[in-house]
Design an enzyme around this catalytic site. Sequence first.
Site, mmCIF file in Angstrom:
data_model
loop_
_atom_site.group_PDB
_atom_site.id
_atom_site.type_symbol
_atom_site.label_atom_id
_atom_site.label_comp_id
_atom_site.label_asym_id
_atom_site.label_seq_id
_atom_site.Cartn_x
_atom_site.Cartn_y
_atom_site.Cartn_z
ATOM 1 N N LYS A 1 2.466 2.506 -0.261
ATOM 2 C CA LYS A 1 1.028 2.739 -0.407
ATOM 3 C C LYS A 1 0.584 3.967 0.384
ATOM 4 C CE LYS A 1 -0.413 -1.986 -1.510
ATOM 5 N NZ LYS A 1 0.917 -2.537 -1.742
ATOM 6 N N GLU B 1 -7.462 0.370 5.677
ATOM 7 C CA GLU B 1 -8.505 0.959 4.852
ATOM 8 C C GLU B 1 -9.858 0.376 5.235
ATOM 9 O OE1 GLU B 1 -7.444 0.058 0.864
ATOM 10 O OE2 GLU B 1 -6.079 1.759 0.666
ATOM 11 N N HIS C 1 -6.836 -12.553 -2.070
ATOM 12 C CA HIS C 1 -6.487 -11.249 -2.628
ATOM 13 C C HIS C 1 -5.597 -11.361 -3.866
ATOM 14 C CE1 HIS C 1 -8.283 -9.532 0.929
ATOM 15 N NE2 HIS C 1 -7.460 -10.248 1.686
ATOM 16 N N ARG D 1 4.720 -1.326 -13.244
ATOM 17 C CA ARG D 1 5.291 -2.390 -14.077
ATOM 18 C C ARG D 1 4.204 -2.881 -15.024
ATOM 19 N NH1 ARG D 1 2.530 -6.484 -11.662
ATOM 20 N NH2 ARG D 1 2.290 -6.414 -9.403
#
Length: 675
Positions: free
Chosen positions: A116, A200, A235, A292
């Site tokens: 990430k 973040e 999440h 994917r």
Amino acid sequence: MFTKILIANRGEIACRVAATARRMGIRTVAVYSEADATAKHVAVCDEAVLIGPAAAKESYLRGDKIIEVAKALGAQAIHPGYGFLSENAEFADAVEAAGIAFIGPPASSMRAMGSKSAAKQLMEHASVPLVPGYHGDDQDPALLQREADRIGYPVLLKASAGGGGKGMRVVEHSEDFAAALASCKREALSSFGDDKVLIEKYLIRPRHIEIQVFADSQGNCVYLHERDCSVQRRHQKVLEEAPAPGMTHERRAAMGEAAVAAARAVGYVGAGTVEFIANQDGSFYFMEMNTRLQVEHPVTEMITGLDLVEWQLRVAAGQPLPKQQHELNLNGHAIEARVYAENPEKGFLPSIGTLRHMDTPNAVSFELGGLPGGDPAPVRIDSGVREGDTITPFYDPMIAKLIVWGADRTQALARMSQALSEFRIVGLATNIAFLKRLVESAAFSGADLDTGLIERHGDALFPPPKAAPLGALALAALALLDDEQPQAVAADPWGKACGWRLNGAYKRQLSFTDDYAAGLDAGAYALGLTYHPHGWVIEAAGGSSPLALVARNDACYSIHLGAAALQGSVYRDGDMFHVFTNGQHYALAYNDPLSHAGEVETGGGRLTAPMPGKVVAVLVSNGQEVKKGTPLVIMEAMKMEHTIAAPADGVVEEVLYQVGDQVADGAPLLAFKAA
């Protein structure tokens, strides 16, 4: 085009890929673990090979074994599905090195997007908007704390190599950062073998909107519009829909073009999803790219009329994309609900057990989802299990994906609510009732969407248990009476248990219990049944009513209760009577006066494991005094952490397990004495 492919996965995605391959005339090879010997995906493929024990690391994650099977059976390509090895760049390289096509993106694209942190840097160079944060390689805890303080709380901690909601923590205050970081790193290391994290800014009331992209090896790249995946728990996505409510044409084009830019930046080929976090004001930021096929791809198929697995196969075989951007249209609205074996009322803990009964709404599999040039079928089910199968602790507890299509969102909502009412499962806990409340909630039906919807509307979505209505109790009572009828002597009047008496009326007392009744002083629903020539009179706390059986077809009953007509289905599992009526499910335990099987030892004072798992942290010691809610033990189960807390003020008398110990479902973790 390939003539034989190997599917390196299990469950519904393996069945899904096999169905497209069959339609295209391509033979399929399944691989399976010892736990999946009788699984549905094994049955639907042309060939199947055992590759190892139940644990995924010894079977579905053994890329070397999978490649050996593909070579031995002459498979020309491997489809990884999602999860397991689907985003493993080393596996993709090994497949290609073995002379087999990998039905997915190049390993270089996976590596670029797999981290990430690195992905954020690439997106910055490609002018894709980013959320403020820290994505650096320096993982010193003190530095991470300073960066979080600089960004400003709340912040989101995310495993750099993660996905599926694992290794993520929201931190509200600076003083909570260190503990959240340690927990996040533990879960990330366990799930992905890498404890690197990024930070973040956590946006308030954001929406999660993702763009389906597709690229071929000739340089073509398109976006197949968007999906709104805002409704999440832990999440992880619960409901997905396409198109996103309130999406303007201009915003759709801007997000689509940004997604295509992201894919081009890493030389992408195949199916991928670029995920954005969007503010309520319409601004959006790159979050990550999943290299994917996504779990929620069916909603895109329903509104575009495309088979995305077929596109994957064609692109992997070197063919160009079947359509260009200007040819991709939207038709109607689709919603997907993930039906899981889990208990929403207990923190969505996975439920382990056998699907003793599974009755699904009238639906079609994806390949029959619509006629050429026509609308899709209103209901579609993608599932990797059948009635009689077992949900084990080894894999994801998904039962099915329920997908509906409507001409507009209003019609799709109505169809989803109806389909959930017709989805009936007995044998383990499911989230079906929760999904129905969620779909019918004012927030979701009104498209007031954000990633905190479930938490914000917890009171409505997790209501306290309600008393079973008289109709449900009457249906359970009639099912019990039916079970008591000796079939072999039905012609013998002395063998009947219908309650006939020569003089006077036969009276019967019955007792049922559920979660609501267990909290009552009386502890149960007390029913009185009085036999009459044309039926019964049923008596309960709310009064009495005439009761008559109108018709029965297997488990389906039509009755008259007073002046009302009522229909329902009743499935018996031991002493449990599962009643489905008016779109509701009531699990009623019959208290048999001749049986003591329900008496169990409670093991008072011993806090138990909610499911099989591993102890990853012991936070207290013998003799320690604690307050109610104090974290005592942290378990890891199905790659998620679960905290066992003190139920009251008291003393920890003895810790029974240590870090690293494996524990069974219901095992006592520690002895506890309430103050």
